[in-house]
Scaffold this motif. Structure first.
Motif, short mmCIF file in Angstrom:
data_model
loop_
_atom_site.label_atom_id
_atom_site.label_comp_id
_atom_site.label_asym_id
_atom_site.label_seq_id
_atom_site.Cartn_x
_atom_site.Cartn_y
_atom_site.Cartn_z
N ASP A 388 -29.00 49.21 12.91
CA ASP A 388 -29.59 50.44 13.41
C ASP A 388 -29.94 50.35 14.89
O ASP A 388 -30.01 51.38 15.58
CB ASP A 388 -30.85 50.77 12.59
CG ASP A 388 -31.42 52.12 12.93
OD1 ASP A 388 -30.69 53.11 12.83
OD2 ASP A 388 -32.61 52.19 13.31
N TRP A 389 -30.13 49.15 15.41
CA TRP A 389 -30.53 48.98 16.81
C TRP A 389 -29.35 49.16 17.77
O TRP A 389 -29.55 49.33 18.98
CB TRP A 389 -31.12 47.58 17.01
CG TRP A 389 -30.18 46.49 16.61
CD1 TRP A 389 -30.00 45.97 15.36
CD2 TRP A 389 -29.27 45.78 17.46
NE1 TRP A 389 -29.04 44.99 15.37
CE2 TRP A 389 -28.58 44.85 16.64
CE3 TRP A 389 -28.97 45.84 18.82
CZ2 TRP A 389 -27.61 44.00 17.16
CZ3 TRP A 389 -28.01 44.99 19.33
CH2 TRP A 389 -27.35 44.07 18.51
N ILE A 390 -28.12 49.13 17.27
CA ILE A 390 -26.96 49.30 18.14
C ILE A 390 -26.83 50.78 18.50
O ILE A 390 -26.75 51.63 17.62
CB ILE A 390 -25.68 48.81 17.45
CG1 ILE A 390 -25.80 47.32 17.11
CG2 ILE A 390 -24.46 49.05 18.32
CD1 ILE A 390 -24.61 46.76 16.36
N PRO A 391 -26.80 51.13 19.79
CA PRO A 391 -26.81 52.55 20.19
C PRO A 391 -25.45 53.22 20.09
O PRO A 391 -25.00 53.89 21.02
CB PRO A 391 -27.29 52.48 21.65
CG PRO A 391 -26.78 51.18 22.14
CD PRO A 391 -26.86 50.23 20.96
N ILE A 392 -24.76 53.02 18.97
CA ILE A 392 -23.49 53.71 18.72
C ILE A 392 -23.58 54.33 17.34
O ILE A 392 -23.58 53.62 16.33
CB ILE A 392 -22.29 52.74 18.80
CG1 ILE A 392 -22.19 52.11 20.19
CG2 ILE A 392 -20.99 53.48 18.48
CD1 ILE A 392 -21.06 51.11 20.32
N GLN A 393 -23.68 55.65 17.29
CA GLN A 393 -23.76 56.33 16.01
C GLN A 393 -22.38 56.63 15.46
O GLN A 393 -22.13 56.49 14.27
CB GLN A 393 -24.56 57.64 16.16
CG GLN A 393 -25.98 57.42 16.66
CD GLN A 393 -26.80 56.60 15.70
OE1 GLN A 393 -26.67 56.70 14.49
NE2 GLN A 393 -27.67 55.75 16.26
N ARG A 394 -21.48 57.07 16.32
CA ARG A 394 -20.11 57.37 15.93
C ARG A 394 -19.19 56.91 17.05
O ARG A 394 -19.50 57.07 18.22
CB ARG A 394 -19.91 58.87 15.68
CG ARG A 394 -20.77 59.43 14.56
CD ARG A 394 -20.74 60.94 14.55
NE ARG A 394 -21.23 61.48 15.81
CZ ARG A 394 -21.45 62.78 16.02
NH1 ARG A 394 -21.21 63.64 15.07
NH2 ARG A 394 -21.90 63.20 17.19
#
Length: 649
Positions: A388-394
């Motif tokens: 969840d901490w990785i700033p890539i949602q899609r």
């Protein structure tokens, strides 16, 4: 060849690795006896290989390219095998099981009994999701993390008619855990700004009606992010001046004008609300799968572990969305689980026969397997928490461009992947399987390139697709491969259980969701103010109709403070709503002062109270085939009756 050279062994050359240390390493690469592999069949059938090289003479080595030499099999081959750390300790569980269950039948009985106990306790934990009633006998509504009382754009209709009642109503609700990190992934208009990549919580209580209810409950301290919880929503009608604040890890959004619909969130002590079973059921499933992994070395028990993790994700850690405002989510989750499990098991069977069995077969380090392989599997299956901490949602161009830190994170991921790929390529080369796997991945790349060339659709690499593509590269028995394989299996389980088998090829409409269409927006001008009548003045807007009609637009919609107040269509001559609108015909003078070609224009007049002390925000969008397209950015009418033009899109 001289006898001395023959006795020197295959690595007598000082440039070759000394395999004499292989027996001392934990991951031993065994030397396969040369007598078994002196005759190779990879293109030079019947040609005897020299023992001091890789099958090439000195003259041919200089002619072959770097790729050719590295894709040929080394001599001798070195299949990898993990030698356990502290083997005596790691064999204690197996010896204990042999003493307790002296026959295979008893061991099977223990396995069945443990599975039944786990299943019963798991069902007991899910009983907390059974329907509830509040103190008045009404059903407690189960909400998703993104549920709201007000729809996006103009989906509530003119004046919000489709989202009534605005006041004098309340209901008890229940929220799942882990809603604090849920955010909007496409821009949402809130007055003069568009918010993105943050929880949609507007105000600090009461909240604007388009706020996430569960996010608002967390912000208000009524609901726990870790355990979920229950509360009561009360519809509070119109409210002016929504303030921002940061509470319980959520920063709310301000809105300095009025909105016709707000709500408050409060605790409700009239009924008992069971907390989310996520944490106790996670501990239960972790204990069960770890016990199976440590005490039973059979690779085929992979399917029991797969089903357990798939069930856990589907019902507990990251369940799919359920029906809107349902009293219980269990029927929806059960229906979705049953529709996805069988095709997922088919994929698991293929993966087991081609990759996983090779990794687990003959592995005599059960504790290391449990920590590295099963632990990594759980890590990937809980990706909604662990990643969840990785700033890539899609993984789309729009998200990479708009989301802060996404590009840097992608670069870091690619660097890590390159390191892992190089490591795995080297290991496959020592086992003599590199050429085969390079051919397989060449086929994968060819398929991807073919998909990219197909017009009118977009190629998407989902969680499960990424796992299926990379898992073949983990088919060896090394400690890094155990970790990589576990993480990829977890991503596959999470992706399919949560989102299903989404297509590799998707249309732009499927990917867009509630994002901007990217089409034409109206060119609207503010024409002026009318005279004061009965405590209000009118402000009139004008737009050209010719260009819009020429590209198939049928009408126009106007938002005031993010609420649709007017909708008109060219053919009908006038519109509906609280403002006054008309689709009239103006006259444009020619160059000689005579009347020229008629230019059709539309008008919309909004009545504003003279004493109103807050700004109003206006947005306009075309309507085509009943669908409202993209709205403009906001023009602002200030309390002192000055106007800020609509910015260019």
């Amino acid at each position: 060849m001289p006898p001395a050279a023959d006795h020197a062994g295959p690595y007598s050359n000082h440039d070759e690795p000394d395999t004499g240390h292989g027996a001392e390493e934990d991951e031993e690469a065994h030397l396969i006896p040369s007598e078994r592999f002196e005759i190779e069949d990879d293109g030079d059938a019947g040609v005897r290989r020299g023992r001091g090289d890789y099958g090439d003479t000195d003259s041919s080595q200089g002619q072959r390219s770097f790729i050719q030499k590295w894709t040929r099999r080394p001599y001798p081959l070195r299949p990898h095998t993990i030698h356990p750390i502290w083997p005596g300790i790691q064999q204690v569980p197996a010896r204990f099981l042999d003493r307790v269950a002296t026959s295979k039948r008893r061991k099977i009985g223990l396995l069945v009994g443990a599975t039944i106990v786990w299943a019963l306790l798991f069902l007991l934990g899910l009983s907390s999701q059974f329907p509830l009633t509040d103190g008045t006998g009404q059903a407690v509504i189960n909400l998703d993390c993104v549920d709201t009382l007000w729809g996006y754009k103009n989906s509530c209709g003119l004046g919000g008619i489709d989202c009534r009642p605005f006041t004098n109503d309340s209901f008890a609700f229940r929220c799942p855990a882990n809603c604090r990190g849920v955010m909007v992934l496409n821009p949402r208009a809130v007055g003069p700004v568009e918010v993105n990549y943050r929880p949609l919580v507007i105000g600090e209580g009461p909240y604007r009606a388009d706020s996430f209810i569960c996010g608002s409950g967390i912000h208000a301290g009524v609901v726990s992010d870790e355990k979920g919880g229950c509360g009561r929503v009360t519809r509070a009608g119109e409210y002016t001046g929504f303030l921002d604040s940061e509470k319980n890890g959520i920063s709310s959004i301000p809105f300095n004008s009025y909105f016709p619909f707000s709500f408050s969130v409060e605790k409700d002590g009239s009924f008992s609300c069971p907390s989310s079973p996520r944490q106790p059921l996670l501990l239960l499933s972790l204990l069960f799968t770890a016990t199976i992994s440590i005490f039973t070395p059979a690779p085929s028990l992979f399917f029991l572990l797969f089903t357990t993790l798939f069930l856990h994700v589907s019902f507990v850690s990251d369940p799919p969305s359920a029906s809107y405002h349902t009293p219980t989510v269990l029927p929806d989750h059960l229906s979705t689980f049953s529709s996805r499990l069988l095709p997922a098991l088919f994929c698991a069977t293929v993966l087991y026969r081609t990759t996983i069995h090779r990794t687990l077969s003959g592995l005599t380090a059960p504790i290391e397997k449990t920590i590295l392989w099963l632990g990594a599997w759980w890590f990937g299956a809980l990706s909604n928490y662990t990643f969840d901490w990785i700033p890539i949602q899609r993984l789309t161009a729009h998200d990479l461009e708009q989301q802060p830190g996404a590009k840097l994170a992608l670069v870091g991921i690619l660097i890590l992947l390159v390191f892992i790929i190089v490591q795995q390529i080297h290991a496959f080369w020592w086992e003599g399987r590199l050429a085969r796997y390079l051919a397989l991945y060449a086929l994968f790349i060819g398929g991807i390139l073919f998909c990219l060339l197909i017009p009118s659709v977009n190629f998407r690499i989902h969680h499960y697709i990424l796992a299926l593509l990379l898992l073949p590269g983990t088919g060896m028995q090394t400690r890094p491969s155990l970790v990589y394989q576990g993480v990829l299996l977890g991503l596959f389980v999470n992706g399919v259980a949560r989102w299903g088998f989404d297509g590799v090829l998707q249309t732009s409409g499927e990917l867009r969701g509630d994002a901007a269409v990217g089409g034409l927006v109206p060119n609207v001008s503010m024409m002026g103010f009318g005279a004061e009548m009965m405590g209000s003045r009118g402000v009139t807007f004008e737009w050209e109709m010719d260009g819009a009609m020429g590209v198939g637009m049928h009408g126009i919609s106007a938002l005031v403070n993010d609420v649709e107040r007017f909708r008109g269509f060219w053919e009908e001559g006038e519109g509906e709503g609280e403002g006054v609108g008309e689709m009239g015909t103006g006259v444009k003078n020619g160059e000689d002062g005579q009347d020229g070609d008629a230019e059709q224009k539309g008008h919309f007049t909004w009545q504003r109270d003279v004493g109103l002390e807050v700004p109003e925000y206006f947005r306009f969008a075309y309507v085509r085939d009943g669908l409202t397209l993209d709205y403009t950015k906001a023009g602002v009418l200030w309390p002192n009756w000055t106007w800020t033009d609509i910015p260019d899109t």
